[in-house]
Design an enzyme around this catalytic site. Structure first.
Site, mmCIF file in Angstrom:
data_model
loop_
_atom_site.group_PDB
_atom_site.id
_atom_site.type_symbol
_atom_site.label_atom_id
_atom_site.label_comp_id
_atom_site.label_asym_id
_atom_site.label_seq_id
_atom_site.Cartn_x
_atom_site.Cartn_y
_atom_site.Cartn_z
ATOM 1 N N VAL A 78 -27.156 -37.648 -89.561
ATOM 2 C CA VAL A 78 -27.919 -36.880 -90.043
ATOM 3 C C VAL A 78 -29.275 -37.560 -90.218
ATOM 4 C CG1 VAL A 78 -28.269 -35.735 -92.468
ATOM 5 C CG2 VAL A 78 -26.048 -35.909 -91.429
ATOM 6 N N THR A 131 -30.983 -37.102 -86.668
ATOM 7 C CA THR A 131 -31.450 -35.671 -86.481
ATOM 8 C C THR A 131 -32.619 -35.204 -87.384
ATOM 9 O OG1 THR A 131 -29.029 -35.264 -85.593
ATOM 10 C CG2 THR A 131 -30.322 -33.436 -86.332
ATOM 11 N N GLU A 132 -32.268 -35.349 -88.593
ATOM 12 C CA GLU A 132 -33.422 -34.977 -89.599
ATOM 13 C C GLU A 132 -34.571 -35.634 -89.361
ATOM 14 O OE1 GLU A 132 -33.612 -32.541 -91.925
ATOM 15 O OE2 GLU A 132 -31.433 -32.324 -92.123
ATOM 16 N N SER A 133 -34.866 -36.905 -89.273
ATOM 17 C CA SER A 133 -36.415 -37.845 -89.358
ATOM 18 C C SER A 133 -36.323 -38.720 -88.234
ATOM 19 C CB SER A 133 -36.346 -38.187 -90.631
ATOM 20 O OG SER A 133 -35.387 -39.255 -90.761
#
Length: 178
Positions: A74, A77-79
């Site tokens: 996560v 993928t997010e940052s």
């Protein structure tokens, strides 16, 4: 003091003292209350080093029972593990928490450890809400739980569909590497 211990102490103090500080004018504006409220202790817990992000992910995984590989997927993928990332929508930090979500979770999204813990807690909550269905929880993390409920599944948004596939792919690849 190691990052996980500092995070745990900071979280415990915030959980215990924040309600007291909200009701007491005497503690408002003190250096300690400012530190507690802003969660910016003078240590590596606020630095953006990869080891700090990794320690925050490991601590959040231990605290929530989620797999560290899932949290890494996560965060990537997010940052791309960037604690200073801010999206055009206003999402902040490694786990790209919206300020309202962070406030609801009682975390400071600008603090690496709290951001990761908040993201992990939110994902755990979404997994419970969607009966441990990981793709639906990830879709809700990205598009909001209302969209998943409205569409009775992953919403027909290209960005959300790509997001779910990317997180699952990164997670599955990291699970097979271990």
């Amino acid at each position: 003091m190691n990052d996980a211990l500092l995070w745990a102490l900071n979280t415990l103090l915030q959980d215990l003292l924040t309600p007291l500080m909200a009701n007491s004018a005497e503690t408002t504006g003190t250096p300690f209350s400012d530190w507690l409220t802003n969660a910016t202790p003078p240590s590596s817990a606020t630095s953006s080093s990869p080891s700090t992000v990794s320690a925050a992910i490991n601590a959040a995984a231990a605290a929530t029972g989620l797999a560290p590989e899932l949290l890494r997927a996560v965060a990537q993928t997010e940052s791309d593990f960037n604690p200073e990332a801010v999206s055009s929508a206003g999402a902040v930090g490694v786990m790209q928490l919206m300020p309202g979500t962070a406030a609801g979770l009682g975390v400071n999204p600008y603090n690496v450890s709290q951001n990761v813990l908040g993201g992990a807690e939110y994902l755990k909550q979404l997994l419970a809400d969607f009966h441990q269905n990981l793709p639906l929880a990830l879709a809700a993390y990205n598009a909001g739980p209302g969209a998943v409920t409205q569409y009775h599944g992953i919403p027909p948004y290209a960005q959300t569909q790509a997001y779910v596939q990317k997180v699952l792919s990164v997670y599955q690849n990291s699970s097979t590497d271990a």
